[in-house]
Design a protein around this motif. Structure first.
Motif, PDB file in Angstrom:
ATOM      1  N   CYS A  64      98.861-139.391  25.836  1.00 47.71           N
ATOM      2  CA  CYS A  64      99.632-139.518  24.595  1.00 47.71           C
ATOM      3  C   CYS A  64      99.108-138.551  23.546  1.00 47.71           C
ATOM      4  CB  CYS A  64      99.521-140.956  24.091  1.00 47.71           C
ATOM      5  SG  CYS A  64     100.486-141.246  22.601  1.00 47.71           S
ATOM      6  N   PHE A  65     100.003-138.017  22.774  1.00 46.34           N
ATOM      7  CA  PHE A  65      99.635-137.123  21.669  1.00 46.34           C
ATOM      8  C   PHE A  65     100.240-137.665  20.378  1.00 46.34           C
ATOM      9  CE2 PHE A  65     100.454-132.728  19.577  1.00 46.34           C
ATOM     10  CZ  PHE A  65      99.291-132.839  18.824  1.00 46.34           C
ATOM     11  N   HIS A  66      99.383-137.906  19.418  1.00 41.03           N
ATOM     12  CA  HIS A  66      99.832-138.369  18.107  1.00 41.03           C
ATOM     13  C   HIS A  66     100.093-137.131  17.252  1.00 41.03           C
ATOM     14  CE1 HIS A  66      99.040-141.271  14.472  1.00 41.03           C
ATOM     15  NE2 HIS A  66     100.110-140.528  14.309  1.00 41.03           N
ATOM     16  N   SER A  67     101.353-136.716  17.193  1.00 40.92           N
ATOM     17  CA  SER A  67     101.709-135.490  16.480  1.00 40.92           C
ATOM     18  C   SER A  67     102.070-135.814  15.029  1.00 40.92           C
ATOM     19  CB  SER A  67     102.869-134.811  17.214  1.00 40.92           C
ATOM     20  OG  SER A  67     103.047-133.501  16.731  1.00 40.92           O
ATOM     21  N   ILE A  71     107.933-133.705  13.572  1.00 38.38           N
ATOM     22  CA  ILE A  71     107.983-132.781  14.711  1.00 38.38           C
ATOM     23  C   ILE A  71     107.884-133.454  16.075  1.00 38.38           C
ATOM     24  CG2 ILE A  71     107.196-130.722  13.497  1.00 38.38           C
ATOM     25  CD1 ILE A  71     104.345-131.474  14.608  1.00 38.38           C
ATOM     26  N   PRO A  74     110.027-130.893  18.597  1.00 32.51           N
ATOM     27  CA  PRO A  74     109.401-129.641  19.030  1.00 32.51           C
ATOM     28  C   PRO A  74     108.049-129.842  19.707  1.00 32.51           C
ATOM     29  CG  PRO A  74     109.402-129.777  16.622  1.00 32.51           C
ATOM     30  CD  PRO A  74     110.261-130.896  17.128  1.00 32.51           C
ATOM     31  N   THR A  75     107.347-130.909  19.358  1.00 33.63           N
ATOM     32  CA  THR A  75     106.082-131.186  20.040  1.00 33.63           C
ATOM     33  C   THR A  75     106.361-131.492  21.513  1.00 33.63           C
ATOM     34  OG1 THR A  75     105.157-132.098  18.008  1.00 33.63           O
ATOM     35  CG2 THR A  75     104.023-132.642  20.046  1.00 33.63           C
ATOM     36  N   ALA A  76     107.339-132.349  21.748  1.00 34.63           N
ATOM     37  CA  ALA A  76     107.702-132.696  23.129  1.00 34.63           C
ATOM     38  C   ALA A  76     108.205-131.460  23.872  1.00 34.63           C
ATOM     39  CB  ALA A  76     108.769-133.786  23.126  1.00 34.63           C
ATOM     40  N   GLY A  78     107.367-128.344  23.319  1.00 40.70           N
ATOM     41  CA  GLY A  78     106.205-127.493  23.631  1.00 40.70           C
ATOM     42  C   GLY A  78     105.521-127.960  24.895  1.00 40.70           C
ATOM     43  N   ILE A  79     105.378-129.267  25.036  1.00 43.78           N
ATOM     44  CA  ILE A  79     104.711-129.814  26.231  1.00 43.78           C
ATOM     45  C   ILE A  79     105.574-129.588  27.471  1.00 43.78           C
ATOM     46  CG2 ILE A  79     103.941-131.952  27.343  1.00 43.78           C
ATOM     47  CD1 ILE A  79     103.088-132.932  24.524  1.00 43.78           C
TER      48      ILE A  79
ATOM     49  N   ILE B  65     101.249-125.523  19.186  1.00 41.00           N
ATOM     50  CA  ILE B  65     100.116-126.459  19.267  1.00 41.00           C
ATOM     51  C   ILE B  65     100.232-127.333  20.524  1.00 41.00           C
ATOM     52  CG2 ILE B  65      99.032-128.481  18.189  1.00 41.00           C
ATOM     53  CD1 ILE B  65      99.879-127.206  15.441  1.00 41.00           C
ATOM     54  N   SER B  66     101.405-127.933  20.721  1.00 38.33           N
ATOM     55  CA  SER B  66     101.506-128.853  21.866  1.00 38.33           C
ATOM     56  C   SER B  66     101.487-128.102  23.193  1.00 38.33           C
ATOM     57  CB  SER B  66     102.747-129.746  21.749  1.00 38.33           C
ATOM     58  OG  SER B  66     103.933-129.004  21.791  1.00 38.33           O
ATOM     59  N   LEU B  69      97.902-127.320  23.848  1.00 39.77           N
ATOM     60  CA  LEU B  69      97.206-128.530  24.305  1.00 39.77           C
ATOM     61  C   LEU B  69      97.518-128.816  25.769  1.00 39.77           C
ATOM     62  CD1 LEU B  69      97.657-130.960  21.251  1.00 39.77           C
ATOM     63  CD2 LEU B  69      95.480-130.127  22.141  1.00 39.77           C
ATOM     64  N   MET B  89     101.018-127.568   9.575  1.00 42.90           N
ATOM     65  CA  MET B  89     100.724-127.338  10.990  1.00 42.90           C
ATOM     66  C   MET B  89      99.469-126.479  11.186  1.00 42.90           C
ATOM     67  SD  MET B  89     102.716-128.941  12.975  1.00 42.90           S
ATOM     68  CE  MET B  89     102.443-130.276  11.847  1.00 42.90           C
ATOM     69  N   PHE B  92      96.812-128.796  11.358  1.00 36.31           N
ATOM     70  CA  PHE B  92      97.007-129.513  12.626  1.00 36.31           C
ATOM     71  C   PHE B  92      96.460-128.703  13.800  1.00 36.31           C
ATOM     72  CE2 PHE B  92      99.726-132.570  15.012  1.00 36.31           C
ATOM     73  CZ  PHE B  92      99.467-133.672  14.219  1.00 36.31           C
ATOM     74  N   ASN B  96      93.311-129.849  16.049  1.00 41.83           N
ATOM     75  CA  ASN B  96      93.512-130.058  17.485  1.00 41.83           C
ATOM     76  C   ASN B  96      92.706-129.076  18.335  1.00 41.83           C
ATOM     77  OD1 ASN B  96      95.359-132.255  18.178  1.00 41.83           O
ATOM     78  ND2 ASN B  96      96.820-131.187  16.887  1.00 41.83           N
ATOM     79  N   VAL B 204      95.358-138.010  22.554  1.00 40.08           N
ATOM     80  CA  VAL B 204      94.952-136.903  21.678  1.00 40.08           C
ATOM     81  C   VAL B 204      95.446-137.199  20.261  1.00 40.08           C
ATOM     82  CG1 VAL B 204      95.147-134.422  21.233  1.00 40.08           C
ATOM     83  CG2 VAL B 204      95.071-135.271  23.593  1.00 40.08           C
ATOM     84  N   GLY B 205      94.528-137.192  19.329  1.00 35.80           N
ATOM     85  CA  GLY B 205      94.918-137.348  17.932  1.00 35.80           C
ATOM     86  C   GLY B 205      94.948-138.778  17.441  1.00 35.80           C
TER      87      GLY B 205
END
Lengths: 292, 384
Positions: A64-67, A71, A74-76, A78-79, B65-66, B69, B89, B92, B96, B204-205
């Motif tokens: 899990c990532f606490h972003s 966002i 876009p975080t999802a 990116g992964i 960033i993601s 990671l 960010m 951030f 991170n 994470v985080g």
């Protein structure tokens, strides 16, 4: 139909830090049962973030990532792109955001990701206000409802998010609620097997913010559906609507009378809301009729 | 062999040569040609991986960033309003500990609306925990981008490579674009840990307690201190392979000089001309080119300015309510010395306003003439 194994397995441990009767915890638990261990969860500030982990603990059995607040999408993305680059296939990426993080501050970045049809499931846990910061109004808060920042009732109706979602032509979108758990799980199962951006709008009861007894979460969610206030349907490619549950048509009064946030509603307020609900339902039925 | 290239295209070449796997970007003047050229590379198959055309700089950095990671090599470029929008960010990214590399093409921040070069956009991101390098020209930008990946992936801090908008970004310069094979020898393929391993799930985080938060901040601080050695080693190694290196700073005839001129970025090239002209006229003048802003090279500056009586600091930026930002940093770096130069701060070239060698010569001569340093910075404009 869900497999027995899916119904029994758990990817949320006990000990979450939600309030008693928290709809967020129950909904997330049901979703993870379907997605399984090959899942990476992105969360953002909101109740679901605070209840999921306090360093060094986590109630989630998956990464899990606490972003950040605005966002989730876009975080999802990116992964999921990085997984593609690394050649790691068959991993679900789940972005979880509240109504604040979706209807309000995260709408732009969700739109961007959906426009590019990034491959992940977006789960909006909609409890109709900023509950984590202590019950402040969002653009998902229903009209005239009490919150700490709308002590005289919110002006303006709840934003019709699914209309906005439809404009993005996502391959799959659906409304769900913990009041109808099997319907919820079947939709997650579908979303899991579609590539591209999938949007799940979950109505999530919040006893604390809705000013409701903590044993009424499931009941309130069920009443929201059966009163046609929160219809359960799917939306394919932003065009095709399919109603997945025929509501009983219980008066909307039954839904709102158990919640303190509606306590100040007069008979004419209730009547006006009933009219809105009926009209919206008819519109949905019309749209569903014209679909293939 | 040298190629005639705009600085922005040169940066794109460096990104390609660094075998970046993930680019997320958003157009903004004067950075846009980097984004466009990377899009060409993607189409031509020269850039393998994913190019995400985001709806904002904020989302571009969020995705970098993601993705970082998740264990891939990432790049983005921005400027001005874009880096300002990214601000959240930036914190951030360093929190991170991701090795994201970003090129910031320095441009003024509105309002008034304008487009010229000004370092305030990136210098005002000082405390976000990024490493920052300021390049004199496009060749240095190419070399610094390649170095940046090698540094970032060892120390796990994001790195910002800054070039002057419209000067370095748009001027055509003859540039030595390194051979891919040589870059591969210098910069190994990405080996960045995937923090979201489904076989070994981690969170994470997380939310932490005040004490735990302090522990993380202290660790970051200490790691940035350790990174100083890595910056030097990487630069030395680069010099060995490619024949070019830059150090934290460049000190030209500074020790014991009557007066030293401190500059950064593209103005340094103009300053070199001015300093040579002054030398020809018999002045004992040195030049201090500042390259690394974070980590700040305090020891190296103290060493370089030993015995110097007077220092002129040229700033293409301004901190309203104080003075030029490089000047503040230099004053703080020199304070522990018993004998330190008197310092005059010149604010010039804001928004890309013209700064001629003659104007710089005048600044240096004025600094020499002054008995005491003025309390406030001296604004130098051509129309004065």
């Amino acid at each position: 139909m869900m497999l027995k194994e899916e119904l029994e397995r758990e990817y949320m441990r006990s000990g979450h830090m939600g309030c008693p009767g928290c709809g967020v915890a129950t909904t997330l638990r049901l979703v993870l049962k379907v997605l399984g261990e090959r899942t990476i969860v992105v969360i953002i500030p909101g109740c679901h973030a605070v209840i999921s982990a306090n360093y060094p603990n986590s109630v989630l059995k998956v990464p899990c990532f606490h972003s950040a607040f605005e966002i989730a999408a876009p975080t999802a993305a990116g992964i999921s792109n990085a997984l593609k680059i690394r050649g790691e296939e068959g991993i679900n990426v789940l972005a979880v955001a509240g109504d604040g993080g979706t209807f309000d501050i995260g709408l732009q970045s969700l739109s961007g990701a959906a426009d590019r049809n990034e491959d992940f499931i977006y789960l909006c846990l909609d409890n109709e206000a900023y509950m984590n910061t202590g019950i402040q109004s969002s653009s998902s808060t229903p009209e005239k409802v009490w919150t700490m920042t709308t002590p005289g009732g919110r002006k303006g109706r709840k934003k019709n998010l699914m209309q906005i979602i439809a404009g993005h032509r996502m391959p799959y979108a659906a409304t769900v609620t913990m009041g109808k758990p099997l319907d919820l799980m079947e939709k997650i199962e579908k979303a899991k097997n579609i590539r591209g951006t999938k949007f799940i709008h979950a109505l999530v009861p919040c006893p604390t913010g809705w000013r409701m007894a903590e044993n009424l979460s499931a009941k309130s969610a069920m009443l929201a559906v059966e009163s046609k206030l929160f219809p359960l349907y799917e939306l394919i490619d932003g065009i095709n609507f399919r109603i997945t549950h025929e509501p009983q048509g219980i008066p909307v009064k039954e839904y709102i009378k158990i919640q303190g946030r509606y306590r100040h509603f007069t008979d004419s307020d209730v009547e006006a809301l009933q009219k809105q609900v009926d009209e919206e339902w008819e519109r949905l039925v019309e749209k569903a009729k014209s679909c293939i | 062999m040298k190629t005639l290239l705009q600085g922005n295209y040169a940066v794109a070449e460096a990104v390609r040569l660094s075998r970046v796997q993930f680019v997320a970007a958003y157009p903004i003047t004067p950075q846009t040609p980097i984004y466009e050229r990377l899009s060409d590379y993607e189409l031509e198959g020269k850039l393998k991986g994913v190019m995400m055309r985001t709806e904002s700089e904020h989302s571009a950095m969020a995705a970098c960033i993601s993705a970082a990671l998740t264990g891939v090599r990432t790049f983005t470029a921005t400027a001005s309003q874009g880096i300002a929008l990214m601000h959240e960010m930036l914190h951030f990214a360093s929190g991170n500990r991701v090795p994201v590399v970003m090129c910031n093409v320095n441009r003024v921040v509105a309002i008034p609306w304008a487009f010229g070069s000004d370092q305030s956009d990136s210098l005002s991101q000082r405390d976000t925990g990024w490493m920052q390098f300021y390049c004199e020209d496009a060749q240095e930008a190419v070399d610094t981008v390649i170095q940046a990946y090698k540094i970032a992936e060892q120390v796990f801090f994001p790195v910002m490579v800054c070039i002057d908008g419209f000067f370095t970004s748009h001027f055509l310069e003859p540039i030595d674009i390194p051979e891919q094979e040589m870059v591969d020898r210098f910069l190994p393929p990405p080996d960045i840990p995937n923090r979201f391993d489904i076989k070994n799930p981690a969170y994470v985080g997380n939310v932490v307690s005040p004490e735990q938060y302090m522990v993380f901040r202290q660790k970051s601080f200490e790691d940035m201190e350790k990174a100083r050695g890595v910056i030097k080693r990487v630069d030395d190694e680069y010099r060995e392979i490619f024949g070019r290196g830059y150090g934290y700073l460049e000190a030209v005839d500074t020790e014991g000089a009557d007066v030293v001129l401190a500059t950064s970025g593209a103005m340094t090239s103009t300053a070199r001309v001015a300093v040579q002209s002054l030398k020809d006229k018999g002045y004992d003048v040195g030049l201090l080119k500042l390259r690394t802003f974070r980590p700040f090279p305090t020891k190296e500056i103290q060493e370089a300015l030993k015995g110097v009586k007077k220092l002129a600091v040229l700033d293409r930026n301004i901190s309203i309510g104080k003075e030029g930002i490089w000047c503040q940093e230099l004053k703080a770096a020199l304070y522990p010395l018993k004998e330190r130069p008197t310092i005059t701060n010149y604010i010039a070239g804001i928004c890309g306003a013209d700064v001629s060698p003659e104007m710089i010569e005048e600044m240096v001569i004025n600094t020499l003439k002054r008995e005491d340093a003025p309390e406030l910075p001296v604004w130098v404009r051509r129309d004065q």
